[in-house]
Design a protein around this motif. Structure first.
Motif, short mmCIF file in Angstrom:
data_model
loop_
_atom_site.label_atom_id
_atom_site.label_comp_id
_atom_site.label_asym_id
_atom_site.label_seq_id
_atom_site.Cartn_x
_atom_site.Cartn_y
_atom_site.Cartn_z
N CYS A 7 0.11 3.29 3.57
CA CYS A 7 0.51 2.82 4.90
C CYS A 7 1.67 1.84 4.87
O CYS A 7 2.24 1.51 5.91
CB CYS A 7 -0.69 2.19 5.63
SG CYS A 7 -1.21 0.62 4.93
N CYS A 21 -6.38 0.03 5.37
CA CYS A 21 -6.26 1.38 5.93
C CYS A 21 -7.29 2.33 5.30
O CYS A 21 -7.41 3.48 5.72
CB CYS A 21 -4.85 1.94 5.75
SG CYS A 21 -4.49 2.51 4.07
N CYS A 50 0.85 -1.19 0.00
CA CYS A 50 0.00 0.00 0.00
C CYS A 50 0.89 1.24 0.00
O CYS A 50 1.79 1.37 0.83
CB CYS A 50 -0.90 0.01 1.24
SG CYS A 50 -1.81 1.57 1.42
N CYS A 73 -6.85 -1.29 0.36
CA CYS A 73 -6.10 -1.59 1.58
C CYS A 73 -7.01 -1.46 2.80
O CYS A 73 -7.99 -0.72 2.78
CB CYS A 73 -4.92 -0.63 1.73
SG CYS A 73 -3.93 -0.93 3.20
#
Ligand SMILES: [Zn+2]
Length: 386
Positions: free
Chosen positions: A347, A364, A344, A362
């Motif tokens: 992150c 996140c 990603c 992702c």
């Protein structure tokens, strides 16, 4: 600041026979003056410049050229004195270059034609003449800079490091004949500010759906090249290739591959050009690419018959980016391609299930086109030392 000097060579534009005769006469007088000055120095090595000039005065040349001949002789004489044990006494050849010091020549445009102003002779008269010169794109770029002190940033000869360029300084010039043609060459010097090298990089991902993506992780901007159109053509080629391969017609196969390569070279040229422009517009000094020699997994996407041409196209794009980047004073660096498509860019977590076809998602919360995400990741990877 760094000091730079370049030489620009302008062919004279169709000099008439009368003019060519005059140049030859000047050249022979210039050679004669230089050789006479050498002889005077051999007889009395400590002659003053003014005395030498006076001795040469009977030679029909503009006085500024006599001074150049004297300077040339003095420097050759001093050079000989240093190496007198090993070198014979020097002499100048008859078809010498005629030298002009920086005060002695000028350029101007006359109804769109570039003209060179130099002192010439007519019998025993000294006359400043403007003679037309041919000028190509490159010479024109520098001539304009010399005449206006400004540069055309849209010229293909412009480089980013010219941004803080100083005013140009005219240097010495020479008029000479080479293989029956006459040329006027001059030097031009300028100072460049040492560019504060940013370490900013953009990343370039090469894929199949999006053939290439260039991305700037700092701003989130990106540039994509959709492979749909190319893909369509390439699938047609792949089909043809398999047919021909089955028929074992090697000649036809070669011909087809040749054609496909030419097409890909064109696309690669367009992509490379745009990627380098994108890098420049982003203020980057580095273009990061995956180190393809480390990619094995790519192969599983490609059918056996298509591997060669795919691999070739990838390397060709890389070559073109590298070449065009160098012209724009950018460097190309390689990064480890390990799982760039699973990481990603926001992150940094790497997970296999991040990627769903061409989408990246992702945990996140970040989601994007998978190839664009990969390009962001590539731009942030440390460069490999190769
Ligand atoms: Zn994430």
């Amino acid at each position: 600041m760094s000091q730079n000097t370049i030489t620009i060579k302008l062919p004279l534009y169709r000099p008439t026979l009368v003019k060519q005769d005059m140049y030859r006469t000047m050249r022979s007088h210039f050679s004669q003056a230089s050789n006479q000055a050498l002889q005077y120095l051999q007889e009395v090595p400590v002659r003053k410049a003014t005395e030498l000039d006076r001795l040469l005065r009977s030679i029909p040349l503009p006085s500024t050229l006599l001074q150049e001949a004297r300077k040339l002789a003095v420097s050759r004489y001093q050079d000989w004195r240093k190496h007198a044990n090993t070198k014979g006494f020097p002499s100048f050849r008859a078809n010498i270059s005629i030298l002009f010091d920086n005060q002695n020549w000028r350029l101007r445009f006359d109804q769109g034609h570039l003209k060179i102003g130099i002192p010439t002779i007519e019998g025993h008269l000294t006359i400043d003449k403007y003679v037309p010169a041919s000028v190509n794109d490159y010479a024109l770029f520098w001539v304009n800079y010399l005449l206006t002190g400004e540069m055309d940033p849209n010229s293909k000869h412009y480089k980013p490091s010219y941004k803080g360029i100083s005013k140009p300084k005219k240097g010495n010039a020479q008029l000479f004949e080479h293989k029956g043609k006459w040329y006027f060459a001059f030097t031009l010097s300028f100072q460049l500010q040492e560019s504060p090298k940013t370490n900013k990089a953009i990343g370039v991902d090469r894929g199949l759906r999006l053939i290439a993506v260039a991305a700037d992780a700092d701003t989130g901007r990106y540039l994509t090249f959709n492979g749909k159109r190319i893909g369509h053509i390439r699938r047609r080629y792949a089909r043809l290739r398999r047919e021909i391969q089955q028929a074992k017609n090697m000649k036809a196969l070669k011909r087809l591959e040749h054609k496909e390569r030419r097409m890909m070279q064109y696309w690669n040229h367009v992509m490379a050009k745009n990627i380098v422009q994108f890098a420049r517009a982003s203020g980057a000094s580095i273009i990061k690419l995956e180190d393809l020699s480390r990619i094995r997994s790519m192969k599983k996407y490609w059918k056996r018959a298509d591997r060669n041409i795919h691999a070739w196209a990838f390397y060709d794009l890389e070559r073109k980016i590298t070449y065009k980047a160098a012209l724009a004073e950018l460097t190309v660096e390689k990064v480890n391609p390990y799982k760039t498509s699973q990481e990603c860019s926001q992150c940094g977590i790497i997970r296999k299930n991040h990627r769903r076809k061409d989408q990246f998602q992702c945990s996140c919360g970040y989601h994007d086109n998978a190839d664009i995400n990969a390009a962001f990741v590539i731009s942030r990877r440390p460069s490999l030392v190769i």
